[in-house]
Scaffold this active site. Sequence first.
Site, PDB file in Angstrom:
ATOM      1  N   GLY A  54       1.928 -11.421  -2.655  1.00  0.00           N
ATOM      2  CA  GLY A  54       0.731 -11.284  -1.827  1.00  0.00           C
ATOM      3  C   GLY A  54      -0.501 -11.065  -2.675  1.00  0.00           C
ATOM      4  N   TYR A  87      -7.352  -5.992   2.825  1.00  0.00           N
ATOM      5  CA  TYR A  87      -6.109  -5.801   2.073  1.00  0.00           C
ATOM      6  C   TYR A  87      -5.360  -4.572   2.594  1.00  0.00           C
ATOM      7  CZ  TYR A  87      -3.188  -4.150  -1.802  1.00  0.00           C
ATOM      8  OH  TYR A  87      -2.147  -3.674  -2.559  1.00  0.00           O
ATOM      9  N   SER A 132       0.662   0.102  -0.015  1.00  0.00           N
ATOM     10  CA  SER A 132      -0.411   0.529  -0.916  1.00  0.00           C
ATOM     11  C   SER A 132      -1.078   1.788  -0.400  1.00  0.00           C
ATOM     12  CB  SER A 132      -1.458  -0.585  -1.040  1.00  0.00           C
ATOM     13  OG  SER A 132      -2.602  -0.138  -1.736  1.00  0.00           O
ATOM     14  N   ASN A 133      -1.622   2.558  -1.326  1.00  0.00           N
ATOM     15  CA  ASN A 133      -2.437   3.712  -0.944  1.00  0.00           C
ATOM     16  C   ASN A 133      -3.672   3.288  -0.152  1.00  0.00           C
ATOM     17  OD1 ASN A 133      -4.988   3.992  -3.096  1.00  0.00           O
ATOM     18  ND2 ASN A 133      -3.252   2.881  -3.942  1.00  0.00           N
ATOM     19  N   LYS A 193      -1.565  -3.967   4.676  1.00  0.00           N
ATOM     20  CA  LYS A 193      -0.492  -3.040   4.330  1.00  0.00           C
ATOM     21  C   LYS A 193      -0.112  -2.171   5.530  1.00  0.00           C
ATOM     22  CE  LYS A 193      -0.083  -4.683   0.275  1.00  0.00           C
ATOM     23  NZ  LYS A 193       1.102  -5.520  -0.030  1.00  0.00           N
ATOM     24  N   SER A 235      -3.363  -8.845  -4.088  1.00  0.00           N
ATOM     25  CA  SER A 235      -3.353  -7.417  -4.414  1.00  0.00           C
ATOM     26  C   SER A 235      -4.733  -6.791  -4.474  1.00  0.00           C
ATOM     27  CB  SER A 235      -2.639  -7.200  -5.756  1.00  0.00           C
ATOM     28  OG  SER A 235      -3.305  -7.893  -6.793  1.00  0.00           O
TER      29      SER A 235
END
Length: 265
Positions: free
Chosen positions: A71, A138, A109-110, A142, A73
């Site tokens: 994906g 993004y 992801s954070n 997530k 990033s």
Amino acid sequence: MTAPRTVLLTGAAGGVGTLMRERLPQYGYELRLLDAAPVEGAPEAITADIRDTDALLAAVRGVDAIIHLAGISLEAPFEKILDSNIEGTYSIYEAARAEGVRRVVYASSNHAVGFTPRPADPAEKVGVGTAPRPDTYYGVSKVFGEALASLYADKYGVETVSIRIGSCFPEPRSVRMLDTWLSPDDCARLLHAALTAPDVGHTVVYGLSANTRAWWDMEPARALGYEPQDDSEVFAEKMIAEHGEPDHDSVDHRLLGGHFTTMEP
């Protein structure tokens, strides 16, 4: 859970994928590599887009588990995030369901919680139950991926560990990364734990090393059997000498997503 033998690694040509290709076989895994770009030095790797249904089903067939790293990033226009991160992740879960793969490890992801303020008290840690506050398209992708993982676990029995990765590089690249760093060796340790822990259902964990300065709660990851061995503090003197002490008024310090909160597509 019995350790999976053959694991499909998507995004195998990417930064984290490359680091994991070198490390995961040490845990006894046979990796099947998949990427839209050719994987350097691996002529047997499958070169295909994860939205290519036939190619993906063939890649998934016969594997024991999937590590989904593929994906975009970074931030990008929504149309690109939709194609790669949202539709692509859906394709992975559909293929897993269709081929009977019972375990997926998903690179979250954070940035799914990027607009969350950093705790004022350094002793307070951010838990995995923090409400989604994505900082970018993004980050939105997530949040979607974690929700999709939850659905497929509950509805179809495809267990998933969603790992909210901090910053996985050989060394921290900024003062901020002293908080968020996940060493490549610890990343492999965490993936191994996520692949082998029993009865995970859908579990969300934060992915970082045993950093002295970390602000995230690592107990859910440790509950999987993850024991990080590295600490970014060994790089602190060098980072601060190069970049200075952190500015406590900057978004890098105030918000979990740091400068992602100011990014435009």
